[in-house]
Write a protein that holds these residues in place. Structure first.
Motif, PDB file in Angstrom:
ATOM      1  N   PRO A 169       2.138   6.780   7.000  1.00  0.00           N
ATOM      2  CA  PRO A 169       1.106   7.549   7.415  1.00  0.00           C
ATOM      3  C   PRO A 169       0.230   7.934   6.235  1.00  0.00           C
ATOM      4  O   PRO A 169      -1.138   7.730   6.626  1.00  0.00           O
ATOM      5  CB  PRO A 169       1.522   8.996   7.947  1.00  0.00           C
ATOM      6  CG  PRO A 169       3.125   8.587   8.386  1.00  0.00           C
ATOM      7  CD  PRO A 169       3.512   7.616   7.367  1.00  0.00           C
ATOM      8  N   PRO A 170       0.236   8.378   5.111  1.00  0.00           N
ATOM      9  CA  PRO A 170      -0.440   8.501   4.201  1.00  0.00           C
ATOM     10  C   PRO A 170      -1.176   7.269   3.700  1.00  0.00           C
ATOM     11  O   PRO A 170      -2.364   6.995   3.290  1.00  0.00           O
ATOM     12  CB  PRO A 170       0.089   9.217   2.934  1.00  0.00           C
ATOM     13  CG  PRO A 170       1.553   9.147   3.135  1.00  0.00           C
ATOM     14  CD  PRO A 170       1.581   8.970   4.615  1.00  0.00           C
ATOM     15  N   ALA A 171      -0.197   6.185   3.695  1.00  0.00           N
ATOM     16  CA  ALA A 171      -0.907   4.754   3.306  1.00  0.00           C
ATOM     17  C   ALA A 171      -2.019   4.219   4.543  1.00  0.00           C
ATOM     18  O   ALA A 171      -3.086   3.622   4.191  1.00  0.00           O
ATOM     19  CB  ALA A 171       0.155   3.734   3.174  1.00  0.00           C
ATOM     20  N   PHE A 172      -1.504   4.620   5.577  1.00  0.00           N
ATOM     21  CA  PHE A 172      -2.473   4.129   6.873  1.00  0.00           C
ATOM     22  C   PHE A 172      -4.030   4.920   6.614  1.00  0.00           C
ATOM     23  O   PHE A 172      -4.851   4.233   6.744  1.00  0.00           O
ATOM     24  CB  PHE A 172      -1.967   4.484   7.990  1.00  0.00           C
ATOM     25  CG  PHE A 172      -2.723   4.172   9.340  1.00  0.00           C
ATOM     26  CD1 PHE A 172      -2.848   3.054   9.887  1.00  0.00           C
ATOM     27  CD2 PHE A 172      -3.404   5.095   9.796  1.00  0.00           C
ATOM     28  CE1 PHE A 172      -3.555   2.593  11.198  1.00  0.00           C
ATOM     29  CE2 PHE A 172      -4.452   4.788  10.853  1.00  0.00           C
ATOM     30  CZ  PHE A 172      -4.525   3.552  11.525  1.00  0.00           C
ATOM     31  N   ASP A 173      -3.942   6.251   6.330  1.00  0.00           N
ATOM     32  CA  ASP A 173      -5.141   6.942   5.890  1.00  0.00           C
ATOM     33  C   ASP A 173      -5.835   6.215   4.707  1.00  0.00           C
ATOM     34  O   ASP A 173      -7.132   6.188   4.997  1.00  0.00           O
ATOM     35  CB  ASP A 173      -4.936   8.765   5.626  1.00  0.00           C
ATOM     36  CG  ASP A 173      -4.796   9.478   6.845  1.00  0.00           C
ATOM     37  OD1 ASP A 173      -4.643   8.598   8.025  1.00  0.00           O
ATOM     38  OD2 ASP A 173      -4.755  10.595   6.770  1.00  0.00           O
ATOM     39  N   LEU A 174      -5.113   5.835   3.746  1.00  0.00           N
ATOM     40  CA  LEU A 174      -5.945   5.357   2.709  1.00  0.00           C
ATOM     41  C   LEU A 174      -6.406   3.922   3.101  1.00  0.00           C
ATOM     42  O   LEU A 174      -7.699   3.390   2.842  1.00  0.00           O
ATOM     43  CB  LEU A 174      -5.067   5.197   1.733  1.00  0.00           C
ATOM     44  CG  LEU A 174      -5.731   4.663   0.317  1.00  0.00           C
ATOM     45  CD1 LEU A 174      -6.816   5.757  -0.175  1.00  0.00           C
ATOM     46  CD2 LEU A 174      -4.658   4.320  -1.066  1.00  0.00           C
ATOM     47  N   LEU A 175      -5.744   3.387   3.891  1.00  0.00           N
ATOM     48  CA  LEU A 175      -6.226   1.781   4.299  1.00  0.00           C
ATOM     49  C   LEU A 175      -7.529   2.208   5.205  1.00  0.00           C
ATOM     50  O   LEU A 175      -8.565   1.265   5.103  1.00  0.00           O
ATOM     51  CB  LEU A 175      -5.075   1.177   5.099  1.00  0.00           C
ATOM     52  CG  LEU A 175      -5.590  -0.430   5.608  1.00  0.00           C
ATOM     53  CD1 LEU A 175      -5.542  -1.084   4.518  1.00  0.00           C
ATOM     54  CD2 LEU A 175      -4.573  -0.540   6.828  1.00  0.00           C
ATOM     55  N   LEU A 222       0.782  -1.138  -0.222  1.00  0.00           N
ATOM     56  CA  LEU A 222      -0.050   0.151   0.124  1.00  0.00           C
ATOM     57  C   LEU A 222       0.786   1.302  -0.065  1.00  0.00           C
ATOM     58  O   LEU A 222       0.623   2.256  -0.672  1.00  0.00           O
ATOM     59  CB  LEU A 222      -0.948  -0.132   1.082  1.00  0.00           C
ATOM     60  CG  LEU A 222      -2.161   1.006   0.991  1.00  0.00           C
ATOM     61  CD1 LEU A 222      -3.086   0.914  -0.483  1.00  0.00           C
ATOM     62  CD2 LEU A 222      -3.306   0.771   2.293  1.00  0.00           C
ATOM     63  N   PRO A 223       1.926   1.281   0.918  1.00  0.00           N
ATOM     64  CA  PRO A 223       2.940   2.308   0.592  1.00  0.00           C
ATOM     65  C   PRO A 223       3.404   2.412  -0.552  1.00  0.00           C
ATOM     66  O   PRO A 223       3.429   3.712  -1.122  1.00  0.00           O
ATOM     67  CB  PRO A 223       3.861   2.171   1.680  1.00  0.00           C
ATOM     68  CG  PRO A 223       3.449   1.267   2.840  1.00  0.00           C
ATOM     69  CD  PRO A 223       2.163   0.342   2.020  1.00  0.00           C
ATOM     70  N   THR A 224       3.733   1.531  -1.291  1.00  0.00           N
ATOM     71  CA  THR A 224       4.246   1.625  -2.538  1.00  0.00           C
ATOM     72  C   THR A 224       3.386   1.990  -3.735  1.00  0.00           C
ATOM     73  O   THR A 224       3.757   2.805  -4.588  1.00  0.00           O
ATOM     74  CB  THR A 224       4.929  -0.017  -3.065  1.00  0.00           C
ATOM     75  OG1 THR A 224       6.049  -0.237  -1.987  1.00  0.00           O
ATOM     76  CG2 THR A 224       5.370   0.312  -4.523  1.00  0.00           C
ATOM     77  N   GLY A 225       1.975   1.582  -3.607  1.00  0.00           N
ATOM     78  CA  GLY A 225       1.136   2.334  -4.430  1.00  0.00           C
ATOM     79  C   GLY A 225       0.893   3.574  -4.161  1.00  0.00           C
ATOM     80  O   GLY A 225       0.549   4.331  -5.043  1.00  0.00           O
ATOM     81  N   VAL A 226       0.947   4.011  -3.043  1.00  0.00           N
ATOM     82  CA  VAL A 226       0.684   5.606  -2.660  1.00  0.00           C
ATOM     83  C   VAL A 226       1.938   6.241  -3.196  1.00  0.00           C
ATOM     84  O   VAL A 226       1.647   7.406  -3.669  1.00  0.00           O
ATOM     85  CB  VAL A 226       0.409   5.797  -1.072  1.00  0.00           C
ATOM     86  CG1 VAL A 226       0.521   7.242  -1.007  1.00  0.00           C
ATOM     87  CG2 VAL A 226      -0.826   5.194  -0.848  1.00  0.00           C
ATOM     88  N   PHE A 227       2.970   5.811  -3.016  1.00  0.00           N
ATOM     89  CA  PHE A 227       4.310   6.434  -3.556  1.00  0.00           C
ATOM     90  C   PHE A 227       4.265   6.689  -4.964  1.00  0.00           C
ATOM     91  O   PHE A 227       4.489   7.819  -5.512  1.00  0.00           O
ATOM     92  CB  PHE A 227       5.483   5.627  -3.239  1.00  0.00           C
ATOM     93  CG  PHE A 227       6.949   6.025  -3.277  1.00  0.00           C
ATOM     94  CD1 PHE A 227       7.210   7.132  -2.808  1.00  0.00           C
ATOM     95  CD2 PHE A 227       7.709   5.087  -4.195  1.00  0.00           C
ATOM     96  CE1 PHE A 227       8.426   7.719  -3.357  1.00  0.00           C
ATOM     97  CE2 PHE A 227       8.819   5.681  -4.582  1.00  0.00           C
ATOM     98  CZ  PHE A 227       9.431   6.857  -4.141  1.00  0.00           C
ATOM     99  N   ALA A 228       3.711   5.428  -5.750  1.00  0.00           N
ATOM    100  CA  ALA A 228       3.783   5.453  -6.959  1.00  0.00           C
ATOM    101  C   ALA A 228       2.963   6.713  -7.664  1.00  0.00           C
ATOM    102  O   ALA A 228       3.199   7.503  -8.411  1.00  0.00           O
ATOM    103  CB  ALA A 228       3.201   4.387  -7.700  1.00  0.00           C
ATOM    104  N   ALA A 229       1.571   6.722  -6.806  1.00  0.00           N
ATOM    105  CA  ALA A 229       0.353   7.743  -7.246  1.00  0.00           C
ATOM    106  C   ALA A 229       0.946   9.177  -6.798  1.00  0.00           C
ATOM    107  O   ALA A 229       0.684  10.058  -7.637  1.00  0.00           O
ATOM    108  CB  ALA A 229      -0.819   7.411  -6.542  1.00  0.00           C
TER     109      ALA A 229
END
Lengths: 432, 432
Positions: B379-385, B185-192
């Motif tokens: 942190p942003p990945a946690f929010d999205l989760l 999930l962090p990796t997906g957020v990082f890409a986006a």
């Protein structure tokens, strides 16, 4: 809308396969399309990227007039000009015979989505001057397609400068230096601005660590510790100190000094005379254009040692690659830090780039490639030209970017000498 | 600071040269360094990048415990813990035996310049779990070096979340989905986020054409025409719809919807079952997470046609490459527009990347490569989760990212099936 002009002219022409430059009499170009302008060339320059075709590396076979850097005066306009603007770029309404103009090195229509986004060098209606697609400016006259979208008018700056500062600045700008606005100064500014604005540079520059550097996503839920001076000091390398590399260095120093950012810059070239030129140019920059950081000029090996010492082995925040070959790209890779950016404005050829996927992954490298949108970058380049006449204004001494101004008849010898690195930036005066 | 724990444990180990996974009894890891923590693994996941070593592509010869995605509970802490913080990361003071933690997939000290800048995956003191350098998490226990810099504490969110929202959100988050925070999930957020924040995307996204996109250099002397809707519509492609690709798609759609940007997204995979998974996931996203743009899932050929039709042949503003091979990079190049960005988070190997310098120059391409700094992106990945439990919360049906939860004894078969594309995301419960 026509001044009386001759029907035949002198022009510098390239012949295949390579190293064959001839000065010949050819017809003066005519208006072919309603959007065309015919420009009487005042000065035209020889550029490092002219050497790609000169050396026969471009796969070109068509005889054509060389040169993509020129300034001049409008002598003829097509039927699109002189009426109301009708939603077209201002110049279709305002450009007049007799106006002094600078032409960016590529044509751009100024009316498509690509141009609106500022990506003018990739306008689908565009073409590169001095290529098989479009006769160049190393001649007495040149045809400029879609001139209303392409040219910058120096006789009436209202179409590109909101106030009178540009007109006032023109009084202080030497004529020969205006030709630098066609390509090399915008390209240098483009390299420097790409470097400073890259997300991987913004972390240090703005003090907003990743992921806060991901503008404009400002309100990320992240708690971050403050950065310290070491984290925020920008380290740049400039690879290649030809005329564009020197323009990039001057622009980078200017931007760093205006922003008052802490920095270290190493300017690199294996060629001693180029390093000496860079040193001489730097010595002429007044303190307001140097900023308060460190600047040094170095050979390749010395540069590696310097960057290693400066950064305790971490590497450069960004590397500006202003050469256009694989050795330069490999050096940039060696110098750049993990999570660093390589900004390449060199004109690259048919070789595969010298990176494995693993190398790029393992360093989290960013790479920016490509041609400067010179039309777009003209206004900031003009400002820098006006501000740094101490460097760009003169001709012929050690600290001047322009080495000499010669007649077109010297073109074959100048191409030969330029290709060998025996002369610096050469300007042709087609009327000399 | 020590709970009573067993001395021997089950672990999934890789044997050279390839395709050899064994479940074995090995010693429970001990505290080696004062900064270490021993974590009792609650859940560990199998990741696409585990397949690089599995297939023997990594040049690895050392037998080691696999796995870099895990969550668990602290059972033992080194001597650095429990005192006053003394300028070190908060966890050295606050982490306790019994705390529930998520570990990003690499170790990071949190105390060096690289970490302060947010580039935690390249911390010079770092290491990748489940590699020859560091035993992995597909086991009952795992040693976490520099755990005070590496881990996220779920039992006390005050060290990473400024208010109580994270603690409140945890009540709504399924335990199995927490393991997605280790990597994918962090990796997906990082890409986006890299895609949306790239200067070549900001022109359209912010309506500030080049060179105004060169943030933070805001007051450039440029007069620009207004952009129209066509110029501002963002077109993205996501190449590769494995679990990370789906995370990237969900994150991209979320960011686009929050920003209310006009967009078109095509999500691409040659594998029909992966496309079906993406479709099922998309169908579950509530309207607030989809935005108002177009989203379509396509095979490679259909994607080319779609992008061509959407953009009149111009191409994608940015392409997210979530595969990690040269075909994916070549497809990204084909799809991206002039002055577009390729964001690659795929793990690439020893092949040279498939681009000539001329190709990159001629398209003014930008390329971003590399590993996600998962600690930074937590942190942003946690929010999205928390926000998208509709997608990430469940297990086992067509619209869930997690396909199944199995015991470690099934690891050899799961590796085999996962490598063949016969199962989706597999989670191991080492106590099952």
């Amino acid at each position: 809308m026509t001044a009386q002009i001759q029907t035949s002219q002198s022009a510098v022409r390239w012949y295949p396969p390579s190293f064959d430059i001839r000065v010949e009499q050819v017809p003066v170009p005519e208006i072919n399309e309603p959007d065309d302008a015919i420009v009487k060339v005042k000065l035209a320059a020889l550029c490092g990227s002219d050497l790609h075709i000169y050396r026969g590396h471009g796969g070109v076979t068509k005889v054509h007039i060389c040169g993509h850097e020129f300034i001049g005066e409008v002598v003829k306009l097509g039927s699109s000009y002189g009426g109301p603007a009708q939603g077209r770029p201002d110049l279709y309404s305002t450009l007049k015979v007799g106006d002094k103009v600078v032409s960016p090195f590529t044509v751009s229509c100024g009316e498509c989505s690509v141009c609106r986004l500022g990506y003018t060098c990739r306008c689908p209606h565009g073409a590169l001057f001095g290529s098989p697609a479009l006769e160049g400016g190393q001649a007495q006259y040149v045809r400029v397609p879609r001139a209303g979208g392409t040219l910058y008018n120096l006789s009436d700056t209202s179409s590109w400068s909101a106030d009178q500062t540009a007109t006032a600045a023109l009084d202080k700008i030497s004529e020969s230096s205006l030709v630098l606005l066609a390509d090399i100064l915008p390209t240098g500014v483009f390299a420097a601005m790409q470097a400073l604005s890259h997300p991987k540079v913004l972390t240090a520059l703005t003090g907003r660590p990743c992921p806060l550097n991901f503008f404009p996503l400002r309100d990320l839920p992240a708690k971050q510790d403050a950065l310290v001076q070491e984290d925020r000091t920008l380290t740049f390398a400039i690879v290649g100190l030809g005329p564009v590399g020197i323009c990039a260095a001057v622009s980078l120093l200017d931007l760093l000094s205006v922003g008052q950012y802490p920095f270290r810059v190493v300017a690199i070239d294996p060629n001693e005379s180029r390093r000496e030129k860079m040193e001489a140019v730097y010595s002429k920059i007044s303190p307001d254009g140097r900023g308060s950081g460190e600047f040094t000029v170095a050979s390749i090996d010395d540069a590696k040692t310097t960057v290693h010492a400066w950064t305790s082995g971490v590497g450069c925040t960004a590397v500006l690659e202003v050469v256009g070959n694989n050795s330069a790209l490999s050096l940039a890779y060696d110098l750049v830090r993990d999570f660093g950016a390589i900004i390449s404005v060199g004109v690259h050829g048919a070789n595969e780039v010298p990176f494995t996927g693993r190398q790029l992954y393992n360093k989290n490298v960013s790479l920016e490639f490509g041609r400067c949108p010179a039309h777009t970058m003209f206004p900031p380049a003009f400002d820098l030209l006006a501000k740094r006449q101490d460097i760009f204004g003169g001709v012929g001494d050690a600290s001047n970017l322009i080495d000499r101004i010669v007649g077109l008849d010297e073109a074959p010898e100048m191409y030969r000498a330029f290709e060998k690195g025996q002369v610096g930036k050469v300007i042709f005066d087609p009327w000399k």
